[in-house]
Design a protein around this motif. Structure first.
Motif, PDB file in Angstrom:
ATOM      1  N   VAL A  36       0.772  -1.288   0.118  1.00 36.62           N
ATOM      2  CA  VAL A  36      -0.047  -0.032   0.203  1.00 36.62           C
ATOM      3  C   VAL A  36       0.983   1.107  -0.053  1.00 36.62           C
ATOM      4  O   VAL A  36       2.049   1.294   0.518  1.00 36.62           O
ATOM      5  CB  VAL A  36      -0.878  -0.025   1.283  1.00 36.62           C
ATOM      6  N   ARG A  37       0.343   2.027  -0.775  1.00 40.94           N
ATOM      7  CA  ARG A  37       1.436   3.608  -0.709  1.00 40.94           C
ATOM      8  C   ARG A  37       0.535   4.527  -1.282  1.00 40.94           C
ATOM      9  O   ARG A  37      -0.585   4.563  -1.870  1.00 40.94           O
ATOM     10  CB  ARG A  37       2.507   3.489  -1.953  1.00 40.94           C
ATOM     11  N   ASN A  38       0.861   5.773  -0.797  1.00 42.54           N
ATOM     12  CA  ASN A  38      -0.003   6.906  -0.998  1.00 42.54           C
ATOM     13  C   ASN A  38       0.861   7.302  -2.580  1.00 42.54           C
ATOM     14  O   ASN A  38       1.946   7.301  -2.748  1.00 42.54           O
ATOM     15  CB  ASN A  38       0.366   8.155  -0.060  1.00 42.54           C
ATOM     16  N   LEU A  39      -0.224   8.100  -3.376  1.00 38.52           N
ATOM     17  CA  LEU A  39       0.346   8.451  -4.556  1.00 38.52           C
ATOM     18  C   LEU A  39       0.169  10.099  -4.583  1.00 38.52           C
ATOM     19  O   LEU A  39      -0.513  10.799  -3.855  1.00 38.52           O
ATOM     20  CB  LEU A  39      -0.681   8.084  -5.694  1.00 38.52           C
ATOM     21  N   PRO A  40       1.109  10.787  -5.666  1.00 35.02           N
ATOM     22  CA  PRO A  40       1.138  12.159  -5.536  1.00 35.02           C
ATOM     23  C   PRO A  40      -0.247  12.806  -5.681  1.00 35.02           C
ATOM     24  O   PRO A  40      -0.569  13.824  -5.427  1.00 35.02           O
ATOM     25  CB  PRO A  40       2.122  12.507  -6.573  1.00 35.02           C
ATOM     26  N   ASP A  41      -1.082  12.187  -6.408  1.00 31.50           N
ATOM     27  CA  ASP A  41      -2.622  12.870  -6.851  1.00 31.50           C
ATOM     28  C   ASP A  41      -3.614  12.684  -5.650  1.00 31.50           C
ATOM     29  O   ASP A  41      -4.582  13.124  -5.685  1.00 31.50           O
ATOM     30  CB  ASP A  41      -2.876  12.160  -8.016  1.00 31.50           C
ATOM     31  N   GLY A  42      -3.162  12.369  -4.338  1.00 26.26           N
ATOM     32  CA  GLY A  42      -3.975  12.295  -3.309  1.00 26.26           C
ATOM     33  C   GLY A  42      -4.660  10.917  -3.132  1.00 26.26           C
ATOM     34  O   GLY A  42      -5.400  10.613  -2.095  1.00 26.26           O
ATOM     35  N   GLN A  43      -4.594   9.931  -4.136  1.00 26.92           N
ATOM     36  CA  GLN A  43      -5.007   8.645  -4.008  1.00 26.92           C
ATOM     37  C   GLN A  43      -4.057   7.686  -3.021  1.00 26.92           C
ATOM     38  O   GLN A  43      -2.973   7.878  -2.798  1.00 26.92           O
ATOM     39  CB  GLN A  43      -5.266   7.880  -5.286  1.00 26.92           C
ATOM     40  N   VAL A  44      -4.588   6.661  -2.639  1.00 22.87           N
ATOM     41  CA  VAL A  44      -3.789   5.441  -2.156  1.00 22.87           C
ATOM     42  C   VAL A  44      -3.874   4.282  -2.967  1.00 22.87           C
ATOM     43  O   VAL A  44      -5.128   3.577  -3.448  1.00 22.87           O
ATOM     44  CB  VAL A  44      -4.406   5.049  -0.822  1.00 22.87           C
ATOM     45  N   GLU A  45      -2.746   3.709  -3.375  1.00 24.53           N
ATOM     46  CA  GLU A  45      -2.718   2.571  -4.216  1.00 24.53           C
ATOM     47  C   GLU A  45      -2.470   1.225  -3.423  1.00 24.53           C
ATOM     48  O   GLU A  45      -1.633   1.263  -2.536  1.00 24.53           O
ATOM     49  CB  GLU A  45      -1.645   2.717  -5.296  1.00 24.53           C
TER      50      GLU A  45
END
Length: 92
Positions: A36-45
């Protein structure tokens, strides 16, 4: 059961609320590998690999625990085994 790998994107107020830590903790209850990781666009992947019903249960557990922060969920299949995933963890 056949092994699957999925990329699940969570959007909403999903960063800065313990989403990654909770997702990593929930993964312990399921036979899944990935991250799991944060993405620069504000989503979580979330990338999860396991059998289909196990991944489904994992995603439902995330929705159940963190649903108040989630606005939308988008899931897409990924090739299995490239690169190999052995455990579930948080990526930074």
């Amino acid at each position: 059961m056949a092994l699957e790998r999925r990329r699940i994107l969570f959007s909403g107020r999903v960063q800065g609320v313990g989403f990654r830590a909770t997702t990593s903790w929930l993964a312990r209850g399921f036979e899944v590998a990935g991250y799991v990781r944060n993405l620069p666009d504000g989503q979580v992947e979330v990338v999860a690999e396991g059998d289909g019903p196990m991944i489904d249960g994992f995603v439902e557990a995330i929705r159940s625990d963190l649903g108040g922060f989630i606005r939308d969920v988008d899931s897409s299949p990924l090739p299995v085994g490239e690169p190999p995933l052995e455990e579930f963890g948080v990526r930074y």
